[in-house]
Design a protein around this motif. Sequence first.
Motif, PDB file in Angstrom:
ATOM      1  N   VAL A 251     -12.018 -15.009   7.468  1.00  0.00           N
ATOM      2  CA  VAL A 251     -12.007 -13.621   6.982  1.00  0.00           C
ATOM      3  C   VAL A 251     -13.437 -13.139   6.754  1.00  0.00           C
ATOM      4  O   VAL A 251     -14.239 -13.791   6.092  1.00  0.00           O
ATOM      5  N   ASN A 252     -13.748 -11.996   7.346  1.00  0.00           N
ATOM      6  CA  ASN A 252     -15.019 -11.312   7.100  1.00  0.00           C
ATOM      7  C   ASN A 252     -14.768  -9.813   7.186  1.00  0.00           C
ATOM      8  O   ASN A 252     -13.626  -9.380   7.379  1.00  0.00           O
ATOM      9  N   LEU A 253     -15.811  -9.018   7.058  1.00  0.00           N
ATOM     10  CA  LEU A 253     -15.621  -7.575   7.027  1.00  0.00           C
ATOM     11  C   LEU A 253     -15.052  -7.058   8.342  1.00  0.00           C
ATOM     12  O   LEU A 253     -14.185  -6.175   8.357  1.00  0.00           O
TER      13      LEU A 253
ATOM     14  N   LEU B  45       7.178   5.337   8.534  1.00  0.00           N
ATOM     15  CA  LEU B  45       7.092   5.321   7.074  1.00  0.00           C
ATOM     16  C   LEU B  45       5.970   6.236   6.614  1.00  0.00           C
ATOM     17  O   LEU B  45       4.997   6.459   7.327  1.00  0.00           O
ATOM     18  N   SER B  46       6.117   6.762   5.405  1.00  0.00           N
ATOM     19  CA  SER B  46       5.071   7.609   4.835  1.00  0.00           C
ATOM     20  C   SER B  46       4.062   6.723   4.103  1.00  0.00           C
ATOM     21  O   SER B  46       3.936   6.741   2.879  1.00  0.00           O
ATOM     22  N   LEU B  47       3.334   5.929   4.893  1.00  0.00           N
ATOM     23  CA  LEU B  47       2.386   4.979   4.347  1.00  0.00           C
ATOM     24  C   LEU B  47       1.090   5.024   5.135  1.00  0.00           C
ATOM     25  O   LEU B  47       1.091   5.169   6.359  1.00  0.00           O
ATOM     26  N   GLY B  48      -0.026   4.918   4.418  1.00  0.00           N
ATOM     27  CA  GLY B  48      -1.319   4.771   5.056  1.00  0.00           C
ATOM     28  C   GLY B  48      -1.595   3.308   5.337  1.00  0.00           C
ATOM     29  O   GLY B  48      -0.707   2.456   5.230  1.00  0.00           O
ATOM     30  N   GLY B  49      -2.838   2.999   5.697  1.00  0.00           N
ATOM     31  CA  GLY B  49      -3.174   1.634   6.079  1.00  0.00           C
ATOM     32  C   GLY B  49      -4.320   1.050   5.281  1.00  0.00           C
ATOM     33  O   GLY B  49      -5.284   1.741   4.954  1.00  0.00           O
ATOM     34  N   GLY B  50      -4.203  -0.223   4.952  1.00  0.00           N
ATOM     35  CA  GLY B  50      -5.270  -0.957   4.267  1.00  0.00           C
ATOM     36  C   GLY B  50      -5.133  -2.443   4.540  1.00  0.00           C
ATOM     37  O   GLY B  50      -4.132  -2.895   5.093  1.00  0.00           O
ATOM     38  N   GLN B  51      -6.139  -3.200   4.148  1.00  0.00           N
ATOM     39  CA  GLN B  51      -6.100  -4.650   4.328  1.00  0.00           C
ATOM     40  C   GLN B  51      -7.153  -5.266   3.415  1.00  0.00           C
ATOM     41  O   GLN B  51      -8.159  -4.634   3.090  1.00  0.00           O
ATOM     42  N   GLY B  52      -6.909  -6.493   3.012  1.00  0.00           N
ATOM     43  CA  GLY B  52      -7.882  -7.177   2.167  1.00  0.00           C
ATOM     44  C   GLY B  52      -7.766  -8.670   2.324  1.00  0.00           C
ATOM     45  O   GLY B  52      -7.016  -9.174   3.170  1.00  0.00           O
ATOM     46  N   GLY B  53      -8.500  -9.379   1.495  1.00  0.00           N
ATOM     47  CA  GLY B  53      -8.418 -10.823   1.544  1.00  0.00           C
ATOM     48  C   GLY B  53      -9.707 -11.483   1.124  1.00  0.00           C
ATOM     49  O   GLY B  53     -10.572 -10.875   0.505  1.00  0.00           O
ATOM     50  N   SER B  54      -9.834 -12.743   1.511  1.00  0.00           N
ATOM     51  CA  SER B  54     -10.988 -13.535   1.139  1.00  0.00           C
ATOM     52  C   SER B  54     -11.178 -14.665   2.133  1.00  0.00           C
ATOM     53  O   SER B  54     -10.225 -15.074   2.813  1.00  0.00           O
ATOM     54  N   ASP B  55     -12.414 -15.186   2.196  1.00  0.00           N
ATOM     55  CA  ASP B  55     -12.697 -16.344   3.052  1.00  0.00           C
ATOM     56  C   ASP B  55     -12.338 -17.664   2.369  1.00  0.00           C
ATOM     57  O   ASP B  55     -12.757 -18.734   2.807  1.00  0.00           O
ATOM     58  N   PHE B  56     -11.546 -17.593   1.327  1.00  0.00           N
ATOM     59  CA  PHE B  56     -11.026 -18.775   0.639  1.00  0.00           C
ATOM     60  C   PHE B  56      -9.945 -19.431   1.503  1.00  0.00           C
ATOM     61  O   PHE B  56      -9.118 -18.750   2.103  1.00  0.00           O
ATOM     62  N   ASN B  57      -9.948 -20.771   1.550  1.00  0.00           N
ATOM     63  CA  ASN B  57      -8.951 -21.509   2.329  1.00  0.00           C
ATOM     64  C   ASN B  57      -7.997 -22.229   1.384  1.00  0.00           C
ATOM     65  O   ASN B  57      -8.379 -23.197   0.726  1.00  0.00           O
ATOM     66  N   PRO B  58      -6.726 -21.801   1.293  1.00  0.00           N
ATOM     67  CA  PRO B  58      -5.778 -22.453   0.371  1.00  0.00           C
ATOM     68  C   PRO B  58      -5.396 -23.866   0.799  1.00  0.00           C
ATOM     69  O   PRO B  58      -4.905 -24.643  -0.030  1.00  0.00           O
TER      70      PRO B  58
END
Length: 594
Positions: free
Chosen positions: A241-243, A262-275
């Motif tokens: 995961v990176n920008l 659907l009446s929804l916009g878009g987004g995303q997130g996260g981290s470079d952490f490995n579970p």
Amino acid sequence: MEEIDLEMGPGYDDGTHFDSGAAQNLAIIGVNDHGLKPAPRKKKKVVKRWRDEWAETYKWAYVAVHEGSHRIFCSVCKEYGRKHRRNPYGNEGSRNMQMSALEEHNNSLLHKEALRLQMASRDRGMGIVERPLYVKDVSRQCTNEGYFQHTVSSSILRRDPHEVEFIQSIQEVVHSLEPVLAKVPQYVHVFERLVEPERVTIFKVPWVDDKGEAHVNRGFRVQFNQALGPYKGGLRFHPTVNLSVVKFLAFEQTLRNSLSSLSLGGGQGGSDFNPKGKSENEIMRFCYSFMEELYRHIGPNQVPIFDTPSGDIGVGQREIGYLFGQYRRLTSQYEGILGPKGIQWGASNLHSEATGYGVVYYAKEVLASLEKDLKGLRCVVSGAGKVALYAVEKLIAFGAIPVTVSDTSGYILDEGGFDRVKLGFIREIKAHNKCLRDYTKNYSSAKYFEDMKPWTVKCDVAFPCATQNELNHVDALSLINVGCQVIIEGANMPCTAEAIDVFRKSKVWFGPGKAANAGGVTIQGLEMSQNNSCAQWTAEEVDTRLEEVMKDIYQKSVKAAQDYGIGNPEALLDGANIASFLRVAQAMLEQGCV
């Protein structure tokens, strides 16, 4: 194609830096009466491929500014032509000269060493993947063909030259939109605004492991576009995961939500952490730290931003539970802003299954248009996560014959096909974080192919369901050669730009991920309605609704393509991009320049 002579001698391609076998590339040293004397330089025949379009060259190169000058860089080792040249042109002069330098660089030992190191890094799980760019020739502006693609791509390349996944996703869409942008020029400016995220948040995530040692990861949340409604998109915990990855996922999510109606916009997130390999307590501590910053930027009421994240790779019910618990503690609010949660406290039935089931429902519609049925068809599936395994489950239910699943180490081939018992054993293997190789211990007739991908296996339909850019042009050619007729993306952008070009030229049916894997977000939208009404829908009701939505997505894509004169099989990809863009673009036009 033309053969040219290039002088080869010690210097730029000194093979001693790489391996003993490269010594043959050095000039031969001879001895005469006067002592040591270098022999004349040997000449090597090199085949130079002259291509019809600049786009062919840009597949292995990209343009960036270096010390105030535009240079053409190698997309593998990030060096420009002059660094590795074997000819007198270097990086000065015309673009033709620069291309000549890099063309020879691609045949050089240095480039081959870069490829070797890249593969070694990938094997170590560093996530370095070849992701070339695709830009059409600016000289074709006068014909309008390729003009819009060049204009938009160039502006993105100038601003974000190293965000290769993000640029790749934009170029795929703008390629499909050329007939739309040519017909309605005002959409060009709308698209330029669309590809710029509305808000990008990057933050530090410190946490302490079980040994008391401190670690720090990077967290992201990209709120891409909310012209159609509140931001909605996943959270991904993975070392790659990176920008660039988060921005491409957010852009794709914006179009996917639009396509789902659907009446929804878009987004995303996260981290470079490995579970993977972390204890329960370590994952809990990381999730708590991640939410301590994220909660400031999400939620429907207490903050001015309406953002409702959900799970993605590395973020399942366990991680969502920890994140929601910390959110509730920090805000004293009990709101359905995270999913999938437990069934008993807000999740819909079939939440986990929705994306995988939806992929198969979409494939069913594609095959129906070809007057075919899934029953008896041989299917190749990559990945062994939720999407892949639930896709296999639904394929079994339809009477198809799924014969492969894969992980990061290789893939299983069971010529007899998986059934529910075999699938249950695969799930047990993955639940204990074991290698799929263990499958062969119970089923000796199956084979495990280490460090290989399943795209050379004979099949009728292929489902890439692992991760982005897992299927390149070589894999695409392999699929065509084994007789594959339909490719349906289960993951987000699992096929490279070159692979998609192969599918286009081969006239096979290709279903893009933004359409085929929209089942997950569809169920999340239905879940929000369910939670607002304090109801709990049955699995049968949800499944019926999911199948209807996937059929509607397929039909909208085909209709949009037909409206702009695009025929089959390109209609699936281009139609999905056109239909999803038009809905967002119209909303943006009506809301003004915001």
